[in-house]
Design a protein around this motif. Structure first.
Motif, short mmCIF file in Angstrom:
data_model
loop_
_atom_site.label_atom_id
_atom_site.label_comp_id
_atom_site.label_asym_id
_atom_site.label_seq_id
_atom_site.Cartn_x
_atom_site.Cartn_y
_atom_site.Cartn_z
N PRO A 32 101.21 -16.19 16.49
CA PRO A 32 100.97 -17.61 16.29
C PRO A 32 101.70 -18.44 17.34
O PRO A 32 102.37 -17.89 18.24
N ALA A 33 101.59 -19.75 17.23
CA ALA A 33 102.33 -20.66 18.11
C ALA A 33 103.83 -20.39 17.99
O ALA A 33 104.31 -19.95 16.92
N ALA A 35 106.46 -22.07 17.40
CA ALA A 35 107.17 -22.67 16.26
C ALA A 35 106.95 -21.91 14.98
O ALA A 35 107.76 -22.01 14.04
N LEU A 36 105.86 -21.13 14.90
CA LEU A 36 105.51 -20.42 13.68
C LEU A 36 106.00 -18.98 13.66
O LEU A 36 105.92 -18.31 12.63
N ARG A 37 106.49 -18.47 14.78
CA ARG A 37 106.79 -17.04 14.87
C ARG A 37 107.92 -16.57 13.96
O ARG A 37 107.93 -15.39 13.58
N PRO A 38 108.87 -17.42 13.59
CA PRO A 38 109.84 -16.94 12.58
C PRO A 38 109.22 -16.75 11.20
O PRO A 38 109.83 -16.14 10.33
N HIS A 39 108.00 -17.26 11.01
CA HIS A 39 107.39 -17.28 9.68
C HIS A 39 106.11 -16.45 9.59
O HIS A 39 105.82 -15.88 8.54
N ILE A 40 105.33 -16.41 10.66
CA ILE A 40 104.06 -15.70 10.67
C ILE A 40 104.15 -14.53 11.66
O ILE A 40 104.59 -14.72 12.80
N VAL A 41 103.76 -13.34 11.22
CA VAL A 41 103.82 -12.15 12.07
C VAL A 41 102.69 -12.17 13.10
O VAL A 41 102.92 -12.01 14.30
N ASN A 42 101.46 -12.35 12.61
CA ASN A 42 100.32 -12.32 13.53
C ASN A 42 99.06 -12.84 12.85
O ASN A 42 99.00 -12.99 11.64
N TYR A 43 98.07 -13.13 13.70
CA TYR A 43 96.70 -13.39 13.27
C TYR A 43 95.85 -12.21 13.75
O TYR A 43 96.03 -11.72 14.87
N THR A 44 94.91 -11.78 12.93
CA THR A 44 94.00 -10.72 13.33
C THR A 44 92.57 -11.08 12.95
O THR A 44 92.29 -11.34 11.76
N GLY A 45 91.69 -11.13 13.93
CA GLY A 45 90.27 -11.33 13.67
C GLY A 45 89.59 -9.97 13.62
O GLY A 45 89.83 -9.11 14.47
N PHE A 184 92.23 -19.17 15.94
CA PHE A 184 93.69 -19.06 15.91
C PHE A 184 94.33 -20.42 16.21
O PHE A 184 95.34 -20.78 15.59
N ASP A 185 93.78 -21.17 17.14
CA ASP A 185 94.32 -22.48 17.48
C ASP A 185 94.23 -23.43 16.28
O ASP A 185 95.15 -24.23 16.04
N LEU A 186 93.12 -23.35 15.55
CA LEU A 186 92.98 -24.20 14.37
C LEU A 186 94.05 -23.85 13.33
O LEU A 186 94.68 -24.74 12.74
N LEU A 187 94.28 -22.57 13.10
CA LEU A 187 95.32 -22.17 12.16
C LEU A 187 96.69 -22.65 12.64
O LEU A 187 97.51 -23.10 11.82
N ASP A 188 96.95 -22.55 13.94
CA ASP A 188 98.22 -23.06 14.46
C ASP A 188 98.41 -24.52 14.09
O ASP A 188 99.49 -24.92 13.61
N SER A 189 97.39 -25.32 14.29
CA SER A 189 97.53 -26.75 14.03
C SER A 189 97.75 -27.02 12.54
O SER A 189 98.57 -27.88 12.17
N VAL A 190 97.04 -26.30 11.68
CA VAL A 190 97.20 -26.49 10.23
C VAL A 190 98.59 -26.06 9.79
O VAL A 190 99.28 -26.79 9.05
N VAL A 192 101.45 -25.56 11.62
CA VAL A 192 102.55 -26.34 12.20
C VAL A 192 102.73 -27.64 11.42
O VAL A 192 103.86 -28.05 11.12
N ALA A 193 101.63 -28.29 11.07
CA ALA A 193 101.72 -29.52 10.27
C ALA A 193 102.34 -29.23 8.91
O ALA A 193 103.14 -30.02 8.39
N ARG A 194 101.99 -28.09 8.30
CA ARG A 194 102.55 -27.72 7.01
C ARG A 194 104.05 -27.43 7.14
O ARG A 194 104.83 -27.78 6.25
N LEU A 195 104.44 -26.77 8.21
CA LEU A 195 105.83 -26.39 8.39
C LEU A 195 106.75 -27.60 8.42
O LEU A 195 107.87 -27.57 7.89
N GLU A 196 106.28 -28.67 9.01
CA GLU A 196 107.10 -29.88 9.12
C GLU A 196 107.36 -30.51 7.76
O GLU A 196 108.34 -31.25 7.60
#
Length: 323
Positions: A32-33, A35-45, A184-190, A192-196
């Motif tokens: 992930p982006a 900022a999310l790497r301490p929380h999300i391991v990976n995205y897999t399509g 993946f970019d869409l998930l990053d944006s969703v 990151v906004a949630r993390l804040e």
């Protein structure tokens, strides 16, 4: 988990008619982006084009998995404690016509969250399945979803409930995009906004969780004392922020350490001693109770694949076995 609009019951599904074999489409994995790497391991399509049905036994990992499905045909179940996933004890019937012990298959939701658990789950599809998977730490999921992790104990989820308006049509938005990078970019944006806006994680919980992972033989009394909390307080905070009690987390982490060694071909007696089990019989009982498979059968089904192989969803962990 919530049912989706599928016209067929599991027992009514049949393997697709024979067709020329096709090269499987390799899943695409991306971190992930930052900022999310301490929380999300990976995205897999993923998108499979197998000509026959496939069954995967999903093992306890201590992680949280969010799956978006863009097509029909995926069926999932939690197995009963100690149930034989190969169907030796005679149970329900799935898409492939196989008995699944105490498991009862249900059509997967369009968005499915599987929280931390101490037992196995089954995933079955008829050969074709298309979707996206997000693997995250339980503390990361707590930050991103903002609700007690015990909410996901039964793996039922309405994304509108946990993500608000952003989650209401997220599966459809992801499916409509042209490629994995855009998804993946869409998930990053969703996220990151949630993390804040997400809740904070107690340092005591984070420290205890790290110690349990680092030392499969660590005593719960020692971990509790190290947190500075009472056993009751630590247990309540773990249920809130991790989704399992410290004792259950310790069992899952010890299992993961043991499965890595068993998959590598190490003798069960040595695995038991190295991972903090009382003896080989204790190892065998725990592996059977938490995976549905005796250690020797697990090792046989893994076929020597190491942790983090192409069969697994996350690096360094044993997540799956093909049945």
């Amino acid at each position: 988990m919530d049912a989706v609009d599928l016209p067929a019951r599991p027992s009514a599904l049949r393997p697709p008619p024979p067709r020329p074999a096709r090269t499987p489409i390799r899943p695409l994995t991306r971190p992930p982006a930052p900022a999310l790497r301490p929380h999300i391991v990976n995205y897999t399509g993923f998108r499979t084009e197998f000509t026959v049905p496939r069954r995967r036994l999903e093992l306890p990992t201590g992680l949280v998995t969010l799956v978006f499905t863009f097509s029909e045909g995926l069926w999932v179940a939690r197995t009963g404690a100690g149930a034989d996933p190969l169907g030796a004890d005679g149970g329900g019937t799935g898409p492939t016509g196989d008995g699944l012990g105490a498991a009862r298959l249900m059509p997967a939701s369009r968005a499915l969250i599987s929280g931390p658990r101490s037992g196995p789950a089954l995933g079955v599809h008829a050969g074709r399945v298309h979707g996206l998977e997000v693997n995250m730490s339980p503390l990361g999921a707590y930050r991103l979803f903002g609700i007690p992790m015990v909410h996901f104990e039964e793996a039922r989820v309405d994304l509108a409930e946990v993500l608000g308006p952003d989650g209401r049509h997220l599966t459809e938005r992801l499916g409509a995009l042209g490629g994995w990078r855009e998804r993946f970019d869409l998930l990053d944006s969703v996220f990151v906004a949630r993390l804040e806006r997400g809740p904070g994680v107690a340092p005591e919980v984070r420290g205890a969780l790290a110690r349990l992972w680092a030392d499969s033989g660590a005593s719960l009394a020692g971990v509790t004392a190290g947190s500075g909390w009472s056993a009751r307080t630590l247990r309540a905070r773990f249920r809130e922020q991790v989704g399992l009690s410290p004792k259950a987390v310790a069992r899952v982490f010890r299992l993961q350490h043991a499965l890595r060694r068993l998959a590598a071909g190490e003798a069960p007696a040595r695995v038991a001693a190295a991972c903090g089990y009382h003896d080989q019989a204790h190892l065998g009982r725990d592996v059977k109770a938490m995976t549905g498979l005796p250690p020797a059968r697990f090792a046989s089904l893994r076929g020597g694949l190491p942790a983090g192989s192409a069969l697994d969803r996350t690096p360094g962990r044993i997540t799956s076995v093909l049945l």
